[in-house]
Write a protein that holds these residues in place. Structure first.
Motif, PDB file in Angstrom:
ATOM      1  N   SER A  69       1.801  -0.853   6.002  1.00 36.90           N
ATOM      2  CA  SER A  69       2.043  -0.460   4.732  1.00 36.90           C
ATOM      3  C   SER A  69       1.062  -0.965   3.762  1.00 36.90           C
ATOM      4  O   SER A  69       0.030  -1.755   3.933  1.00 36.90           O
ATOM      5  CB  SER A  69       3.256  -0.785   4.249  1.00 36.90           C
ATOM      6  OG  SER A  69       3.364  -2.124   3.962  1.00 36.90           O
ATOM      7  N   VAL A  71      -0.742  -2.409   1.234  1.00 37.67           N
ATOM      8  CA  VAL A  71      -0.471  -3.720   0.201  1.00 37.67           C
ATOM      9  C   VAL A  71      -1.840  -4.224  -0.196  1.00 37.67           C
ATOM     10  O   VAL A  71      -2.858  -3.992   0.575  1.00 37.67           O
ATOM     11  CB  VAL A  71       0.204  -4.878   0.986  1.00 37.67           C
ATOM     12  CG1 VAL A  71       1.773  -4.533   1.240  1.00 37.67           C
ATOM     13  CG2 VAL A  71      -0.342  -5.152   2.027  1.00 37.67           C
ATOM     14  N   THR A  74      -4.934  -4.641   2.458  1.00 35.99           N
ATOM     15  CA  THR A  74      -5.011  -3.825   3.497  1.00 35.99           C
ATOM     16  C   THR A  74      -6.494  -3.203   3.733  1.00 35.99           C
ATOM     17  O   THR A  74      -6.900  -2.501   2.658  1.00 35.99           O
ATOM     18  CB  THR A  74      -3.957  -2.792   3.278  1.00 35.99           C
ATOM     19  OG1 THR A  74      -2.660  -3.489   3.145  1.00 35.99           O
ATOM     20  CG2 THR A  74      -4.138  -1.768   4.539  1.00 35.99           C
ATOM     21  N   VAL A  96      -1.269  -1.771  -6.230  1.00 37.47           N
ATOM     22  CA  VAL A  96      -0.268  -1.411  -5.989  1.00 37.47           C
ATOM     23  C   VAL A  96       0.614  -1.005  -7.026  1.00 37.47           C
ATOM     24  O   VAL A  96       0.579  -1.862  -7.888  1.00 37.47           O
ATOM     25  CB  VAL A  96       0.511  -1.800  -4.656  1.00 37.47           C
ATOM     26  CG1 VAL A  96       1.917  -1.226  -4.233  1.00 37.47           C
ATOM     27  CG2 VAL A  96      -0.281  -1.885  -3.263  1.00 37.47           C
TER      28      VAL A  96
END
Length: 168
Positions: A69, A71, A74, A96
């Protein structure tokens, strides 16, 4: 580009986080919205899909993230095109949105990306119960071939943005 080298690349622009506003000058700006539905169920389902890269996959990109996912931190290797004509480029999630009625993330370009800039993918569950996807970006060509093909690059960006807006 390997996942290992992707982790070693720096961001390619200094205005990190600027999709929060105001957008920096000397870049091409893009802001597009689309209502995708209504209610809490739509918001939660769309947020789950967005945060797990489904928006990008459904828009026709190949997606190889370093985490399942989105975050902060990433790294993601994205691919556009098919076969030998595929262009691969890297981005990093720089922040995010994790609010009760707003979810999303922004990523910035890494060195080697044909463009330089940042893009925000934000879902908002508004007071009137509508769920709206907004894409906000600032970018400019980073490579000689992107500068030479600037009109084509803008057309590709508009096309991908339309695909993003209809992917959820």
């Amino acid at each position: 580009m390997s996942r290992r080298s992707l982790r070693e690349l720096p961001l390619s622009y200094p205005e990190v986080g600027a999709t929060r506003g105001p957008l920096p000058g000397d870049y091409h700006h893009l802001v597009r919205h689309r209502t995708i539905g209504t209610g809490a169920t739509t918001f939660r389902a769309a947020a789950e899909q967005l945060m797990h890269w489904d928006l990008h996959r459904r828009a026709g990109l190949t997606v190889a993230p370093t985490t399942p996912s989105a975050v902060p931190g990433t790294r993601v290797l994205l691919g556009l095109g098919r076969g030998p004509l595929t262009i691969r480029f890297g981005c990093e999630v720089v922040y995010v949105l994790a609010e009760p009625r707003r979810r999303g993330f922004a990523y910035g370009t890494l060195e080697g990306h044909p463009e330089r800039g940042e893009e925000l993918f934000a879902l908002e569950w508004r007071a009137d119960d509508t769920v709206v996807l907004t894409i906000t970006a600032f970018s400019r060509p980073a490579t000689w071939w992107a500068r030479a093909a600037a009109p084509l690059s803008r057309a590709v960006q508009r096309r991908i943005t339309r695909q993003y807006l209809h992917a959820l």
